[in-house]
Design a protein around this motif. Structure first.
Motif, mmCIF file in Angstrom:
data_model
loop_
_atom_site.group_PDB
_atom_site.id
_atom_site.type_symbol
_atom_site.label_atom_id
_atom_site.label_comp_id
_atom_site.label_asym_id
_atom_site.label_seq_id
_atom_site.Cartn_x
_atom_site.Cartn_y
_atom_site.Cartn_z
ATOM 1 N N MET A 134 0.837 -1.200 0.000
ATOM 2 C CA MET A 134 0.000 0.000 0.000
ATOM 3 C C MET A 134 0.873 1.250 0.000
ATOM 4 N N THR A 135 0.527 2.190 -0.834
ATOM 5 C CA THR A 135 1.225 3.474 -0.901
ATOM 6 C C THR A 135 0.235 4.595 -0.628
ATOM 7 N N ARG A 136 0.622 5.501 0.247
ATOM 8 C CA ARG A 136 -0.204 6.686 0.459
ATOM 9 C C ARG A 136 0.356 7.810 -0.400
ATOM 10 N N ILE A 137 -0.511 8.478 -1.133
ATOM 11 C CA ILE A 137 -0.111 9.573 -2.015
ATOM 12 C C ILE A 137 -0.637 10.881 -1.438
ATOM 13 N N ILE A 138 0.269 11.830 -1.221
ATOM 14 C CA ILE A 138 -0.097 13.160 -0.749
ATOM 15 C C ILE A 138 0.069 14.140 -1.893
ATOM 16 N N LEU A 139 -1.001 14.791 -2.288
ATOM 17 C CA LEU A 139 -0.967 15.783 -3.345
ATOM 18 C C LEU A 139 -1.016 17.178 -2.730
ATOM 19 N N SER A 140 -0.357 18.127 -3.373
ATOM 20 C CA SER A 140 -0.363 19.496 -2.849
ATOM 21 C C SER A 140 -0.377 20.497 -3.997
ATOM 22 N N THR A 141 -1.015 21.631 -3.742
ATOM 23 C CA THR A 141 -1.089 22.705 -4.737
ATOM 24 C C THR A 141 -0.039 23.773 -4.512
ATOM 25 N N GLY A 142 0.560 23.806 -3.299
ATOM 26 C CA GLY A 142 1.371 24.958 -2.947
ATOM 27 C C GLY A 142 0.471 26.168 -2.754
ATOM 28 N N ASN A 143 1.083 27.310 -2.589
ATOM 29 C CA ASN A 143 0.325 28.553 -2.386
ATOM 30 C C ASN A 143 -0.248 29.021 -3.714
ATOM 31 N N ILE A 144 -1.571 29.036 -3.829
ATOM 32 C CA ILE A 144 -2.195 29.407 -5.096
ATOM 33 C C ILE A 144 -2.441 30.907 -5.200
ATOM 34 N N VAL A 145 -2.023 31.662 -4.178
ATOM 35 C CA VAL A 145 -2.024 33.121 -4.284
ATOM 36 C C VAL A 145 -0.735 33.485 -5.010
ATOM 37 N N LEU A 146 -0.819 33.686 -6.313
ATOM 38 C CA LEU A 146 0.381 33.749 -7.158
ATOM 39 C C LEU A 146 1.067 35.107 -7.154
ATOM 40 N N ASP A 147 0.310 36.175 -7.155
ATOM 41 C CA ASP A 147 0.896 37.510 -7.327
ATOM 42 C C ASP A 147 0.796 38.323 -6.051
ATOM 43 N N GLY A 148 1.263 37.739 -4.966
ATOM 44 C CA GLY A 148 1.164 38.425 -3.687
ATOM 45 C C GLY A 148 -0.195 38.195 -3.075
ATOM 46 N N PRO A 149 -0.420 38.685 -1.869
ATOM 47 C CA PRO A 149 -1.683 38.480 -1.168
ATOM 48 C C PRO A 149 -2.859 39.031 -1.958
ATOM 49 N N SER A 150 -3.954 38.281 -1.980
ATOM 50 C CA SER A 150 -5.140 38.707 -2.728
ATOM 51 C C SER A 150 -6.159 39.329 -1.785
ATOM 52 N N ILE A 151 -6.845 40.342 -2.277
ATOM 53 C CA ILE A 151 -7.875 40.993 -1.472
ATOM 54 C C ILE A 151 -9.085 40.077 -1.376
ATOM 55 N N ILE A 152 -9.707 40.036 -0.188
ATOM 56 C CA ILE A 152 -10.892 39.207 0.010
ATOM 57 C C ILE A 152 -12.019 39.720 -0.873
ATOM 58 N N ARG A 153 -12.607 38.813 -1.627
ATOM 59 C CA ARG A 153 -13.763 39.160 -2.452
ATOM 60 C C ARG A 153 -14.855 38.140 -2.225
ATOM 61 N N LYS A 154 -16.078 38.490 -2.598
ATOM 62 C CA LYS A 154 -17.174 37.540 -2.501
ATOM 63 C C LYS A 154 -16.913 36.377 -3.440
ATOM 64 N N PRO A 155 -17.249 35.154 -3.028
ATOM 65 C CA PRO A 155 -16.969 33.995 -3.885
ATOM 66 C C PRO A 155 -17.771 34.054 -5.170
#
Length: 312
Positions: free
Chosen positions: A1-22
Motif C-alpha cells: 500500500m502506498t499513500r499519495i499526498i498531493l499538494s497545490t502549494g500557495n495558489i495566491v500567485l501575485d502576492g496576497p489577494s484581497i478578500i472578495r465575494k466567492p
C-alpha cells in the motif's frame, strides 16, 4: 500500500489577494486546476536535473515529461506529488496577525474508522506549510450531505435525512479532543440544515461556531435554520464548494498518462509506465491564511490524500 499526498502549494500567485465575494465556480475546479499547475511547475523545475534517456519518460506523442522520481518524493510508504520544499514554507508575519481557516473534506471512498489519522495528517501538513502550531477554525465536511433543492424549504427537508449521524457524532468527538488540546480554536460544520443541526446539537459537547451551507442550487437560507443558528449563536456562512471535491476518476486522470496527467499512475488499458493498482481518495483539506489588519489572503492552498492498493 502506498499513500499519495498531493499538494497545490500557495495558489495566491501575485502576492496576497484581497478578500472578495466567492464567484460561481466551485472549488473542485480551483483545486484540480491548481494541482495540474503545481505538477507542471514541478516538472519544469526539475526537467534539467537529468538528461534525456536518464530520468525522462520516452516520447509518446504527447509530451516528454521528467520521470516521476525526479519531481516527486518517496518517504517510506508515502509519495509526495509533487515534492515539497519545506524550507520555503511559513508565513511572513507573526502568528497573531493571521486568521487561519481550514476546511477538511472526508471523501466517500475512505474509511470512517481512520478519520483520526486523516485529521491529524491534514493538520500536520497545514501546520508545516504555514509554520504554525494551531488553526483558528476547522470546518468539517462529511460525505453524503448536500443542501440542494428547488427552494430552501425543499433543500432543508431533504437535508434532514442525509449523512450518517453516528459516524458524524463520533468524528466530532475526535475534533472536540483536538480543540481541548489547543490545536483547533473553533470548530465548524458544513451542509447542516435545521433538523440535522438540531439533532446534532443535542448530542455534542462543544457546539459548532460555524455552519457553512451551499445555497447555490436553491434560493435563500431557510428561516428556521437562520432562527436556530441565531438562538445557538452559530454563524451561518455560504460557500461554493463542490459536494464531490475529488472523485476517483478525476484523481486517476490527474495522475495518469493522458495529455493532462502527471504520469505517476499507469494506465489500466495498456502496459504503460507508472504505479499500478486501485486508487482511493481519502480526504482533501483547504487552508487559508488571512492577514487580519490588512484584509488580504497571504497563503491559500490544498492538500489531499489517497491510498493506492498496489497490484501484486
Amino acid at each position: 500500500m502506498t499513500r499519495i499526498i498531493l499538494s497545490t502549494g500557495n495558489i495566491v500567485l501575485d502576492g496576497p489577494s484581497i478578500i472578495r465575494k466567492p464567484g460561481a465556480s466551485r472549488s473542485n475546479l480551483e483545486f484540480t486546476n491548481s494541482l495540474r499547475n503545481n505538477f507542471l511547475a514541478a516538472q519544469q523545475d526539475y526537467a534539467g536535473v537529468l538528461q534525456n534517456g536518464n530520468g525522462h519518460t520516452k516520447e509518446n506523442g504527447q509530451s516528454n515529461r521528467p520521470a516521476p522520481e525526479v519531481w516527486t518524493e518517496k518517504d517510506d510508504s508515502t509519495l509526495y506529488v509533487p515534492r515539497i520544499d519545506w524550507l520555503s514554507a511559513g508565513l511572513q508575519e507573526d502568528r497573531a496577525q493571521y486568521e487561519i481557516t481550514v476546511k477538511l473534506f472526508f471523501l466517500p471512498t475512505a474509511s470512517p474508522e481512520k478519520r483520526l489519522d486523516y485529521i491529524r495528517e491534514a493538520l500536520r501538513l497545514v501546520a508545516k506549510e504555514l509554520g504554525v502550531d494551531d488553526v483558528d477554525l476547522l470546518i468539517v465536511s462529511f460525505p453524503g450531505i448536500s443542501f440542494e433543492g428547488d427552494c430552501e424549504w425543499e433543500a432543508d427537508k431533504k437535508n434532514a435525512t442525509m449523512g450518517n449521524e453516528e459516524e458524524e457524532i463520533a468524528t466530532w468527538g475526535l475534533l472536540e479532543t483536538l480543540h481541548q488540546q489547543g490545536l483547533i480554536q473553533k470548530l465548524g460544520i458544513a451542509e447542516f440544515g435545521t433538523e440535522k443541526l438540531r439533532r446534532f446539537l443535542d448530542q455534542v459537547n462543544i457546539r459548532p461556531a460555524v455552519d457553512q451551507i451551499n445555497i447555490k442550487n436553491c434560493c435563500n437560507v431557510p428561516p428556521p435554520l437562520a432562527k436556530l443558528a441565531k438562538e445557538k449563536r452559530i454563524e451561518l456562512f455560504t460557500h461554493h464548494d463542490s459536494p464531490d471535491v475529488l472523485p476517483s476518476g478525476t484523481l486517476r486522470e490527474l495522475l495518469g498518462q493522458g495529455p493532462q496527467g502527471a504520469g505517476v499512475l499507469a494506465d489500466h488499458e495498456n502496459n504503460s509506465d507508472g504505479l499500478k493498482g486501485e486508487i482511493f481518495p481519502e480526504w482533501v483539506v483547504k487552508y487559508t491564511a488571512f492577514v487580519k489588519n490588512r484584509g488580504v489572503i497571504e497563503n491559500k492552498g490544498y492538500f489531499a490524500s489517497a491510498e493506492l492498493l498496489d497490484e501484486d
